[in-house]
Scaffold this active site. Structure first.
Site, mmCIF file in Angstrom:
data_model
loop_
_atom_site.group_PDB
_atom_site.id
_atom_site.type_symbol
_atom_site.label_atom_id
_atom_site.label_comp_id
_atom_site.label_asym_id
_atom_site.label_seq_id
_atom_site.Cartn_x
_atom_site.Cartn_y
_atom_site.Cartn_z
ATOM 1 C CG ASP A 103 26.254 41.761 33.907
ATOM 2 O OD1 ASP A 103 26.571 40.564 33.868
ATOM 3 O OD2 ASP A 103 27.070 42.690 33.747
ATOM 4 C CG ASP A 158 29.167 43.271 36.704
ATOM 5 O OD1 ASP A 158 29.835 42.746 35.791
ATOM 6 O OD2 ASP A 158 28.932 44.504 36.746
ATOM 7 C CG HIS A 190 32.244 43.952 40.557
ATOM 8 N ND1 HIS A 190 33.011 43.586 39.475
ATOM 9 C CD2 HIS A 190 31.255 44.745 40.069
ATOM 10 C CE1 HIS A 190 32.508 44.127 38.379
ATOM 11 N NE2 HIS A 190 31.437 44.833 38.707
ATOM 12 C CB SER A 238 34.351 49.692 38.465
ATOM 13 O OG SER A 238 33.518 48.831 39.228
ATOM 14 C CG HIS A 256 27.838 47.646 40.663
ATOM 15 N ND1 HIS A 256 28.809 48.636 40.572
ATOM 16 C CD2 HIS A 256 28.073 46.792 39.633
ATOM 17 C CE1 HIS A 256 29.587 48.386 39.530
ATOM 18 N NE2 HIS A 256 29.166 47.266 38.937
ATOM 19 C CE LYS A 271 29.453 40.940 32.654
ATOM 20 N NZ LYS A 271 29.840 42.305 33.068
ATOM 21 C CD GLU A 294 34.117 47.923 34.986
ATOM 22 O OE1 GLU A 294 33.858 46.720 35.248
ATOM 23 O OE2 GLU A 294 33.641 48.872 35.619
ATOM 24 C CB ALA A 331 23.165 48.954 31.167
ATOM 25 C CB CYS A 369 27.527 44.680 30.557
ATOM 26 S SG CYS A 369 28.520 45.271 31.945
#
Length: 242
Positions: free
Chosen positions: A14, A55, A57, A63, A99, A125, A132, A178, A182
């Site tokens: 990520d 990520d 989303h 989330s 995000h 993902k 989540e 982070a 993750c």
């Protein structure tokens, strides 16, 4: 493990614009400072596979605090229930600012990475709005699992090695963002899948730097090896490719 059985992979977790200062909507402090280390690792010749995750989303992801008014990002939580089996034990997850929304600039890998030259596979993902998914492998549910990125299967398939014939990955090196979310979850699931697992510490940063030392101890106790870019575990990967 003898060098002729050493077939490592790098997972860059990520490393996206929304997670990096100065403009990321969920910027990890000093997150962009990891890029130089990640690029150094991407150039090392011993890696049989280099994977970047993103990520990815939907706008209505569970989330996002914006989908749970009046709850607030960072301070509030939500209970996540398995949409395929409401009887499975739910889990609690922190709420975040919006995000890495699909097809937005913030969801892009940072521009200083060169995916065409160095990255073999990009895995998206967190695509299911109802769960989540911190780990690059899969969500926390098991009965049944809701989302599986296919990463475990990819790592366990044969990949050409610099020291011998094609064979499955043996060692996994994890960097990215982070550290306390993750990266941590990815490393733990890598270990669970049977890989010797490293986090290269200079290649990651935490959302909560004060909490990281305790999490670091917990990861080490679980069996994840936290190493330095200048240590022997990275040194065995070799010099930069031409």
């Amino acid at each position: 493990m003898a060098d002729d059985l050493f077939n490592p992979a790098l997972i860059v977790v990520d490393l996206q614009e929304d997670f990096c200062p100065p403009n990321g909507s969920l910027a990890v402090p000093e997150g962009r400072e990891t890029v130089a280390i990640v690029n150094r690792l991407l150039s090392m010749p011993a890696f049989a596979l280099r994977v970047a995750t993103k990520d990815w989303h939907p706008q209505d992801h569970i989330s996002f605090a914006s989908n749970h008014t009046p709850k607030q990002p960072f301070v509030d939580f939500v209970i996540v229930t398995n949409p395929l089996n409401p009887d499975e034990t739910p889990y609690k997850t922190r709420l975040w600012p919006d995000h890495c929304v699909q097809n937005t600039p913030g969801a892009a890998l940072v521009s200083d990475l060169d995916p065409d030259k160095h990255i073999d596979k990009v895995i998206e993902k967190g695509t299911n709005k109802d769960v989540e998914m911190y780990s690059a492998f899969y969500d926390p549910f098991t009965n049944p699992r809701v989302s599986d990125s296919g990463l475990a299967e990819l790592l366990k398939s044969p990949h050409a090695s610099v020291s011998g014939p094609a064979r499955p990955i043996t060692h996994v090196y994890v960097v990215g963002l982070a550290a306390d979310y993750c990266v941590r979850c990815t490393a733990l699931d890598s270990l669970k899948e049977g890989f010797v697992t490293y986090i290269v510490e200079e290649g990651t940063r935490a959302v909560d730097a004060k909490a990281w030392p305790l999490q670091r101890e917990e990861l080490t106790a679980a069996g994840v090896k936290i190493v330095s870019i200048n240590g022997p575990e990275v040194g065995r990967l070799g010099e930069k490719r031409a």
